[in-house]
Design a protein around this motif. Structure first.
Motif, PDB file in Angstrom:
ATOM      1  N   CYS A   1       0.632  -1.386   0.046  1.00 31.46           N
ATOM      2  CA  CYS A   1      -0.074  -0.147  -0.030  1.00 31.46           C
ATOM      3  C   CYS A   1       1.419   1.297   0.002  1.00 31.46           C
ATOM      4  O   CYS A   1       2.442   1.431   0.768  1.00 31.46           O
ATOM      5  N   GLU A   2       0.800   2.377  -0.989  1.00 31.99           N
ATOM      6  CA  GLU A   2       1.388   3.821  -1.075  1.00 31.99           C
ATOM      7  C   GLU A   2       1.211   4.369   0.852  1.00 31.99           C
ATOM      8  O   GLU A   2       1.805   5.162   0.598  1.00 31.99           O
ATOM      9  N   GLU A   3       0.006   4.042   1.102  1.00 32.42           N
ATOM     10  CA  GLU A   3      -0.319   4.566   2.196  1.00 32.42           C
ATOM     11  C   GLU A   3       0.449   4.404   3.551  1.00 32.42           C
ATOM     12  O   GLU A   3       0.932   4.881   4.454  1.00 32.42           O
ATOM     13  N   CYS A   4      -0.313   2.695   3.668  1.00 36.35           N
ATOM     14  CA  CYS A   4       0.505   2.285   5.414  1.00 36.35           C
ATOM     15  C   CYS A   4       1.783   1.238   5.017  1.00 36.35           C
ATOM     16  O   CYS A   4       1.511   0.733   6.098  1.00 36.35           O
ATOM     17  N   ASP A   5       2.194   1.198   3.452  1.00 35.19           N
ATOM     18  CA  ASP A   5       2.831   0.386   3.257  1.00 35.19           C
ATOM     19  C   ASP A   5       2.435  -0.892   3.602  1.00 35.19           C
ATOM     20  O   ASP A   5       3.129  -2.517   3.664  1.00 35.19           O
ATOM     21  N   GLY A   6       1.110  -1.797   3.807  1.00 35.69           N
ATOM     22  CA  GLY A   6       0.360  -2.604   4.325  1.00 35.69           C
ATOM     23  C   GLY A   6       0.829  -3.326   3.117  1.00 35.69           C
ATOM     24  O   GLY A   6       0.521  -3.353   1.909  1.00 35.69           O
ATOM     25  N   SER A   7       0.329  -5.171   2.912  1.00 33.73           N
ATOM     26  CA  SER A   7       0.029  -6.333   1.791  1.00 33.73           C
ATOM     27  C   SER A   7      -1.296  -5.697   1.230  1.00 33.73           C
ATOM     28  O   SER A   7      -2.225  -5.671   1.102  1.00 33.73           O
ATOM     29  N   ILE A   8      -1.584  -5.536  -0.076  1.00 33.29           N
ATOM     30  CA  ILE A   8      -2.445  -5.477  -0.965  1.00 33.29           C
ATOM     31  C   ILE A   8      -2.551  -7.498  -1.504  1.00 33.29           C
ATOM     32  O   ILE A   8      -1.746  -7.536  -2.472  1.00 33.29           O
ATOM     33  N   PRO A   9      -3.428  -7.817  -1.065  1.00 34.82           N
ATOM     34  CA  PRO A   9      -3.790  -9.330  -1.331  1.00 34.82           C
ATOM     35  C   PRO A   9      -4.030  -9.171  -2.779  1.00 34.82           C
ATOM     36  O   PRO A   9      -4.075  -8.785  -3.492  1.00 34.82           O
ATOM     37  N   GLU A  10      -3.293 -10.836  -3.339  1.00 33.44           N
ATOM     38  CA  GLU A  10      -3.077 -10.613  -4.307  1.00 33.44           C
ATOM     39  C   GLU A  10      -4.557 -10.979  -5.187  1.00 33.44           C
ATOM     40  O   GLU A  10      -4.955  -9.902  -6.323  1.00 33.44           O
ATOM     41  N   ALA A  11      -5.783 -10.912  -4.816  1.00 38.28           N
ATOM     42  CA  ALA A  11      -6.904 -11.231  -5.242  1.00 38.28           C
ATOM     43  C   ALA A  11      -7.039  -9.879  -5.594  1.00 38.28           C
ATOM     44  O   ALA A  11      -7.521  -9.471  -7.029  1.00 38.28           O
ATOM     45  N   ARG A  12      -6.669  -8.823  -4.287  1.00 36.92           N
ATOM     46  CA  ARG A  12      -7.320  -7.450  -4.532  1.00 36.92           C
ATOM     47  C   ARG A  12      -6.460  -6.777  -5.589  1.00 36.92           C
ATOM     48  O   ARG A  12      -7.597  -6.649  -6.637  1.00 36.92           O
ATOM     49  N   ARG A  13      -5.243  -6.919  -6.104  1.00 35.75           N
ATOM     50  CA  ARG A  13      -4.513  -6.585  -7.482  1.00 35.75           C
ATOM     51  C   ARG A  13      -4.807  -7.209  -8.806  1.00 35.75           C
ATOM     52  O   ARG A  13      -4.510  -6.445  -9.635  1.00 35.75           O
ATOM     53  N   GLN A  14      -5.270  -8.214  -8.293  1.00 36.44           N
ATOM     54  CA  GLN A  14      -5.681  -9.446 -10.009  1.00 36.44           C
ATOM     55  C   GLN A  14      -7.632  -9.118 -10.195  1.00 36.44           C
ATOM     56  O   GLN A  14      -7.656  -8.287 -11.202  1.00 36.44           O
ATOM     57  N   ALA A  15      -8.144  -8.275  -9.066  1.00 37.02           N
ATOM     58  CA  ALA A  15      -9.896  -7.534  -9.563  1.00 37.02           C
ATOM     59  C   ALA A  15      -9.403  -6.272 -10.077  1.00 37.02           C
ATOM     60  O   ALA A  15     -10.245  -5.518 -10.673  1.00 37.02           O
TER      61      ALA A  15
END
Length: 88
Positions: free
Chosen positions: A39-53
């Motif tokens: 994530c650009e804001e919190c540096d948290g992980s973005i799940p693969e499913a969200r990245r594909q969707a």
């Protein structure tokens, strides 16, 4: 039938124009490019499913939700209400 200075169909033209503006604004806010894994804001992980969707996603769900809330707070402007209040 139009009255006064308005031409026939003027109301529909204004409605169509407002809709076109809203669509253009929404399209300009869509993410572009390659999705990020962090994530650009919190540096948290973005799940693969969200990245594909959502191609080009830049924010995690929590940060995106917060950004959407902030946008919603500023989106309450009503042109018609504003005009009516000036006529009183």
């Amino acid at each position: 039938m139009a009255g006064g200075w308005a031409s026939d169909g003027a109301v529909q033209e204004q409605i169509d124009s407002s809709i076109e503006d809203a669509i253009a604004r929404a399209r300009s806010q869509l993410p572009r490019g390659e999705s990020l894994s962090r994530c650009e804001e919190c540096d948290g992980s973005i799940p693969e499913a969200r990245r594909q969707a959502i191609p080009g996603v830049r924010l995690c769900v929590a940060c995106q939700s917060e950004q959407d809330k902030q946008r919603q707070a500023g989106a309450g402007y009503n042109r018609r209400g504003s005009k009516d209040s000036q006529l009183r």
